[in-house]
Design an enzyme around this catalytic site. Structure first.
Site, PDB file in Angstrom:
ATOM      1  N   ASN A   1      26.262  18.724 -32.351  1.00 35.48           N
ATOM      2  CA  ASN A   1      25.072  18.217 -33.056  1.00 35.48           C
ATOM      3  C   ASN A   1      25.263  16.721 -33.280  1.00 35.48           C
ATOM      4  O   ASN A   1      26.363  16.196 -33.111  1.00 35.48           O
ATOM      5  CB  ASN A   1      24.881  18.985 -34.379  1.00 35.48           C
TER       6      ASN A   1
ATOM      7  N   ASP B   1      27.232  26.674 -36.236  1.00 38.99           N
ATOM      8  CA  ASP B   1      27.159  28.036 -36.780  1.00 38.99           C
ATOM      9  C   ASP B   1      27.574  29.087 -35.755  1.00 38.99           C
ATOM     10  O   ASP B   1      27.994  30.176 -36.117  1.00 38.99           O
ATOM     11  CB  ASP B   1      25.732  28.328 -37.267  1.00 38.99           C
TER      12      ASP B   1
ATOM     13  N   LYS C   1      35.892  24.984 -14.961  1.00 37.01           N
ATOM     14  CA  LYS C   1      34.542  24.410 -14.995  1.00 37.01           C
ATOM     15  C   LYS C   1      33.553  25.379 -14.330  1.00 37.01           C
ATOM     16  O   LYS C   1      33.821  25.871 -13.228  1.00 37.01           O
ATOM     17  CB  LYS C   1      34.551  23.062 -14.258  1.00 37.01           C
TER      18      LYS C   1
ATOM     19  N   PHE D   1      26.909  20.167 -48.521  1.00 35.34           N
ATOM     20  CA  PHE D   1      25.862  19.254 -48.024  1.00 35.34           C
ATOM     21  C   PHE D   1      24.937  20.072 -47.149  1.00 35.34           C
ATOM     22  O   PHE D   1      25.406  20.897 -46.361  1.00 35.34           O
ATOM     23  CB  PHE D   1      26.485  18.095 -47.226  1.00 35.34           C
TER      24      PHE D   1
ATOM     25  N   LYS E   1      21.878  28.168 -50.929  1.00 34.18           N
ATOM     26  CA  LYS E   1      23.249  27.906 -50.463  1.00 34.18           C
ATOM     27  C   LYS E   1      24.185  27.654 -51.642  1.00 34.18           C
ATOM     28  O   LYS E   1      25.333  28.092 -51.648  1.00 34.18           O
ATOM     29  CB  LYS E   1      23.270  26.708 -49.500  1.00 34.18           C
TER      30      LYS E   1
ATOM     31  N   LYS F   1      27.146  30.332 -51.805  1.00 36.59           N
ATOM     32  CA  LYS F   1      28.472  29.829 -51.439  1.00 36.59           C
ATOM     33  C   LYS F   1      29.314  29.506 -52.676  1.00 36.59           C
ATOM     34  O   LYS F   1      30.400  28.950 -52.558  1.00 36.59           O
ATOM     35  CB  LYS F   1      28.341  28.606 -50.520  1.00 36.59           C
TER      36      LYS F   1
HETATM   37  N1  CTP Z   1      29.267  25.063 -43.598  1.00 36.68           N
HETATM   38  C1  CTP Z   1      30.551  25.515 -43.356  1.00 36.68           C
HETATM   39  N2  CTP Z   1      30.788  26.362 -42.330  1.00 36.68           N
HETATM   40  C2  CTP Z   1      29.793  26.774 -41.514  1.00 36.68           C
HETATM   41  C3  CTP Z   1      28.472  26.294 -41.739  1.00 36.68           C
HETATM   42  C4  CTP Z   1      28.247  25.429 -42.792  1.00 36.68           C
HETATM   43  O1  CTP Z   1      31.463  25.151 -44.099  1.00 36.68           O
HETATM   44  N3  CTP Z   1      30.039  27.589 -40.515  1.00 36.68           N
HETATM   45  C5  CTP Z   1      29.034  24.158 -44.748  1.00 36.68           C
HETATM   46  C6  CTP Z   1      28.612  22.765 -44.337  1.00 36.68           C
HETATM   47  O2  CTP Z   1      29.728  21.921 -44.177  1.00 36.68           O
HETATM   48  C7  CTP Z   1      27.746  22.344 -45.516  1.00 36.68           C
HETATM   49  C8  CTP Z   1      27.139  23.647 -46.007  1.00 36.68           C
HETATM   50  O3  CTP Z   1      27.966  24.688 -45.492  1.00 36.68           O
HETATM   51  O4  CTP Z   1      28.472  21.791 -46.590  1.00 36.68           O
HETATM   52  C9  CTP Z   1      25.725  23.854 -45.605  1.00 36.68           C
HETATM   53  O5  CTP Z   1      25.640  23.776 -44.202  1.00 36.68           O
HETATM   54  P1  CTP Z   1      24.293  24.055 -43.415  1.00 36.68           P
HETATM   55  O6  CTP Z   1      24.537  23.928 -41.951  1.00 36.68           O
HETATM   56  O7  CTP Z   1      23.174  23.282 -44.044  1.00 36.68           O
HETATM   57  O8  CTP Z   1      24.019  25.543 -43.833  1.00 36.68           O
HETATM   58  P2  CTP Z   1      24.334  26.928 -43.199  1.00 36.68           P
HETATM   59  O9  CTP Z   1      25.092  27.705 -44.216  1.00 36.68           O
HETATM   60  O10 CTP Z   1      24.968  26.784 -41.849  1.00 36.68           O
HETATM   61  O11 CTP Z   1      22.875  27.559 -43.087  1.00 36.68           O
HETATM   62  P3  CTP Z   1      21.676  27.286 -42.033  1.00 36.68           P
HETATM   63  O12 CTP Z   1      22.315  26.685 -40.802  1.00 36.68           O
HETATM   64  O13 CTP Z   1      21.080  28.643 -41.840  1.00 36.68           O
HETATM   65  O14 CTP Z   1      20.728  26.329 -42.727  1.00 36.68           O
END
Ligand code: CTP
Length: 396
Positions: free
Chosen positions: A206, A275, A285, A319, A333, A337
């Site tokens: 990303n 995720d 490859k 974040f 969240k 969390k």
């Molecule tokens: N985070 C994490 N591990 C993951 C995904 C997210 O530790 N596998 C943490 C990120 O570092 C951030 C927070 O969770 O501090 C929120 O991340 P975000 O990507 O906004 O949320 P998700 O829980 O992944 O939910 P979604 O993608 O469905 O919005």
């Protein structure tokens, strides 16, 4: 603790002498830069004697004498640049990126906090051009100590007198004190994107630049914390004085975080963790023989959620980058969390996106409170987030 005092050409320039001696009595080192016009109001010799350093006003003087580039060395030396008195001219020059003398070039080059204490005739101060410039600078994180009201040197009465020296000194001392308020605290910061490999040469990721996390790490270090930064791949320079651990995949980040979590008191989970990851990583490859390529993705561990489960006394800061219903999603969240704070930004907004220098959003607290932070430099957002956390959570 170092302050560069910039004195510009106004009648209040003589108060620079008092500011220097008051700061020095508090154990703060002060170096002075004067503009040419300021020299009409107070002698460099007075300020040199009080500060114990030569007074700087000639951009090229030391460059020819001893190869020092003053505006860079002073900019680096300064923890804070205080411009007092600040004329309409210097404020407007800085606002528009004009760097045409030693003071304006040093302000442009510094990474320290810049604080302006304006002083001028009341009509000049109220002029909408200047007011717009002040507002624009505030948005970029520059600070202002507003002038006081009263009888001005020109005989007019109104807003424009330099703020009381007491107030200016208190503001500077307060800003410098912040620098130690995380002393003895171990902080874990994660930053940047993760990469989930498909084959040895391809991955999904990303656009996270890592800047917000690096700004948090740097701000924590400047406030005296021992900082451990676990970072995905980024192009930015690592902050000085921070322990850095480089990872690529979410799993590597998970392992690194879990091994440090037990010894840290505050965790900033700034990283944009992937995720999902491909359920199979090709060891070679992938060749483009087939007409289509189907990849199945499986879920990565949620690192922060796991920290929420394991947490004892740690402060967890998440974040969230959202594109819609930002507060509702972030609150969900925060609860799911088991976080203490979550900073949420709307990435669809200009200035609060993924890869820029600025950010802005809402800091949600577990006690239900919410603090809006308007768009400004990521370094300033980092400081503001720390101010809130230290205020509410750390008994220092
Ligand atoms: N985070 C994490 N591990 C993951 C995904 C997210 O530790 N596998 C943490 C990120 O570092 C951030 C927070 O969770 O501090 C929120 O991340 P975000 O990507 O906004 O949320 P998700 O829980 O992944 O939910 P979604 O993608 O469905 O919005």
């Amino acid at each position: 603790m170092n302050v560069v005092l910039g004195i510009t050409g106004g009648i209040a320039a003589y108060k620079g002498a008092e500011i220097i001696s008051r700061l020095k009595k508090k154990g703060i080192d002060v170096k002075v830069i004067m503009t040419e016009n300021a020299k009409q109001f107070i002698s460099p010799l007075t300020l040199q004697t009080l500060s114990g350093y030569p007074v700087y006003y000639d951009t090229f003087k030391h460059a020819t004498e001893n190869y020092e580039i003053d505006h860079i060395s002073l900019a680096k030396w300064a923890d804070i640049m205080l411009i007092a008195p600040a004329t309409a001219n210097i404020i407007s020059k800085v606002c528009h990126g004009i760097a045409d003398d030693l003071l304006s070039t040093t302000i442009m080059a510094t990474r320290g906090q810049v604080v302006f204490a304006p002083a001028m005739n009341t009509n000049m101060y109220k002029n909408p051009i200047l007011q717009d410039n002040i507002e624009a600078l505030k948005k970029r994180g520059y600070m202002f100590i507003p002038p006081a009201k009263g009888l001005l040197a020109c005989g007019d009465v109104g807003e424009g007198r330099l703020a009381e020296v007491d107030d200016i000194v208190a503001e500077v001392v307060g800003l410098l004190r912040q620098r130690d308020d995380l002393k003895g605290t171990k902080v874990l910061v994660t930053a940047g994107p993760t990469r989930e490999y498909i084959d040895p040469v391809r991955f999904i990721s990303n656009p996270s630049s890592g800047r917000m996390g690096y700004a948090i790490a740097d701000a924590c270090r400047k406030r005296g914390a021992e900082v451990h930064l676990i970072t995905g791949p980024t192009n930015i320079k690592t902050p000085v004085g921070v322990h850095v651990y480089r990872v690529e995949t979410a799993y590597e980040m998970y392992d690194a975080v879990m091994s440090l979590f037990g010894q840290c008191q505050i965790v900033f989970k700034t990283a944009a963790v992937g995720d999902y990851r491909p359920d199979m990583v090709s060891s070679q490859k992938i060749k483009k023989d087939a007409d289509d390529l189907v990849i199945r993705f499986v879920k990565n561990p949620d690192i922060l959620k796991e920290l929420g489960r394991r947490k004892k006394n740690q402060i967890l800061v998440g974040f969230a980058a959202e594109t819609e219903n930002i507060e509702a999603y972030a609150n969900k969240k925060l609860k799911e969390k088991n976080l203490d704070f979550i900073f949420v930004n709307d990435v669809s907004k200009t200035g609060a996106g993924f890869a820029g220098d600025t950010n802005g959003g809402i800091l949600l607290c577990a006690d239900g409170d919410r603090l809006e932070m308007s768009i400004t430099k990521k370094e300033i957002i980092a400081q503001r987030i720390l101010d809130v956390i230290i205020d509410r959570k750390l008994d220092k």
